[in-house]
Design an enzyme around this catalytic site. Structure first.
Site, PDB file in Angstrom:
ATOM      1  N   SER A 113      46.163  59.259   7.172  1.00  0.00           N
ATOM      2  CA  SER A 113      45.637  60.499   6.612  1.00  0.00           C
ATOM      3  C   SER A 113      46.710  61.570   6.632  1.00  0.00           C
ATOM      4  O   SER A 113      47.611  61.544   7.474  1.00  0.00           O
ATOM      5  CB  SER A 113      44.412  60.954   7.405  1.00  0.00           C
ATOM      6  OG  SER A 113      43.812  62.086   6.793  1.00  0.00           O
ATOM      7  N   ASP A 114      46.601  62.511   5.707  1.00  0.00           N
ATOM      8  CA  ASP A 114      47.510  63.641   5.698  1.00  0.00           C
ATOM      9  C   ASP A 114      46.793  64.834   5.075  1.00  0.00           C
ATOM     10  O   ASP A 114      45.896  64.667   4.249  1.00  0.00           O
ATOM     11  CB  ASP A 114      48.784  63.333   4.908  1.00  0.00           C
ATOM     12  CG  ASP A 114      49.876  64.325   5.227  1.00  0.00           C
ATOM     13  OD1 ASP A 114      50.458  64.213   6.326  1.00  0.00           O
ATOM     14  OD2 ASP A 114      50.127  65.230   4.414  1.00  0.00           O
ATOM     15  N   GLN A 115      47.196  66.016   5.512  1.00  0.00           N
ATOM     16  CA  GLN A 115      46.605  67.244   4.979  1.00  0.00           C
ATOM     17  C   GLN A 115      47.718  68.211   4.620  1.00  0.00           C
ATOM     18  O   GLN A 115      48.665  68.388   5.384  1.00  0.00           O
ATOM     19  CB  GLN A 115      45.684  67.891   6.001  1.00  0.00           C
ATOM     20  CG  GLN A 115      45.018  69.164   5.476  1.00  0.00           C
ATOM     21  CD  GLN A 115      44.073  69.753   6.502  1.00  0.00           C
ATOM     22  OE1 GLN A 115      44.518  70.292   7.496  1.00  0.00           O
ATOM     23  NE2 GLN A 115      42.792  69.618   6.251  1.00  0.00           N
ATOM     24  N   LYS A 150      51.742  56.284   5.600  1.00  0.00           N
ATOM     25  CA  LYS A 150      51.421  56.128   7.021  1.00  0.00           C
ATOM     26  C   LYS A 150      50.630  54.847   7.261  1.00  0.00           C
ATOM     27  O   LYS A 150      50.922  54.083   8.189  1.00  0.00           O
ATOM     28  CB  LYS A 150      50.650  57.344   7.529  1.00  0.00           C
ATOM     29  CG  LYS A 150      51.470  58.608   7.599  1.00  0.00           C
ATOM     30  CD  LYS A 150      50.595  59.806   7.933  1.00  0.00           C
ATOM     31  CE  LYS A 150      51.379  61.103   7.945  1.00  0.00           C
ATOM     32  NZ  LYS A 150      50.527  62.262   8.292  1.00  0.00           N
ATOM     33  N   ALA A 196      43.981  63.776   2.332  1.00  0.00           N
ATOM     34  CA  ALA A 196      43.900  62.413   1.813  1.00  0.00           C
ATOM     35  C   ALA A 196      43.732  61.441   2.966  1.00  0.00           C
ATOM     36  O   ALA A 196      44.240  61.662   4.070  1.00  0.00           O
ATOM     37  CB  ALA A 196      45.161  62.074   1.022  1.00  0.00           C
TER      38      ALA A 196
END
Length: 191
Positions: free
Chosen positions: A68-70, A52, A105
């Protein structure tokens, strides 16, 4: 000061980054979020956060870009955003009385800098009745949240405990790690 861009359209991440009082723009990263075969939840969160940030940085030369990613993880399996009431109810039934790990992250991409950090949050769900699940889903409608629960809202009533060294990681952007990454990219939140 270089432009700060959040590679996300998530209202949760925008609210969290806004807490740092740095001007920023939110831009959709347009990244395929499909997991690769056999990809572990932590690796998926890291790969997507960096992808991203890189996708948006390619469009904004000289900017500091955060991605960011979850990914919610139960028994080593990634649990995504439910999308519907029925899927959310099923997720909460599966998580009832269990521990779920949220892998969050955050990555920064800027001139001369590409770095990533990950925060792991362990969440213990209470044993949930069907009535509690239904009441919660009707009240919060968490259909756009990994794991079907908004801890920043009524979702906190679903939980027994939350363990993390970065308290905002569960909401979707670990701000302690974000501040460290911003400093590496030359932006000081306290300047």
């Amino acid at each position: 000061m270089p432009a700060l861009i959040l590679a996300s359209t998530s209202r949760y991440r925008q609210e969290l980054l806004g807490r740092l009082r740095l001007p920023f723009e939110a831009v959709a990263p347009e990244v395929d979020e499909t997991a690769q075969p056999g990809e572990a939840p932590a690796a998926l969160a890291e790969r997507l956060a960096l992808a991203k940030a890189r996708a948006v940085a390619a469009r904004f030369s000289g900017a500091v870009v955060l991605g960011s990613d979850q990914v919610a993880e139960l028994d080593g399996e990634a649990i995504g955003k439910p999308g519907t009431h029925e899927n959310a109810a099923e997720q909460l039934r599966r998580m009832s009385g269990r521990e779920v790990v949220f892998q969050t992250a955050v990555a920064v991409v800027a001139p001369g800098v590409a770095a990533i950090e990950r925060a792991e949050v362990r969440v213990r769900f209470r044993t949930l009745s069907e009535a509690a699940i239904e009441a919660y889903l009707r009240a919060d409608e968490p259909y756009d949240c990994a794991g079907s629960a908004k801890v920043e809202s009524l979702g906190i009533a679903l939980l027994e405990a939350v363990e993390s060294d970065d308290p905002t990681a569960l909401i979707g952007l670990p701000l302690i790690r974000t501040c460290a990454l911003l400093r590496r990219a030359g932006l000081e939140p306290l300047a």
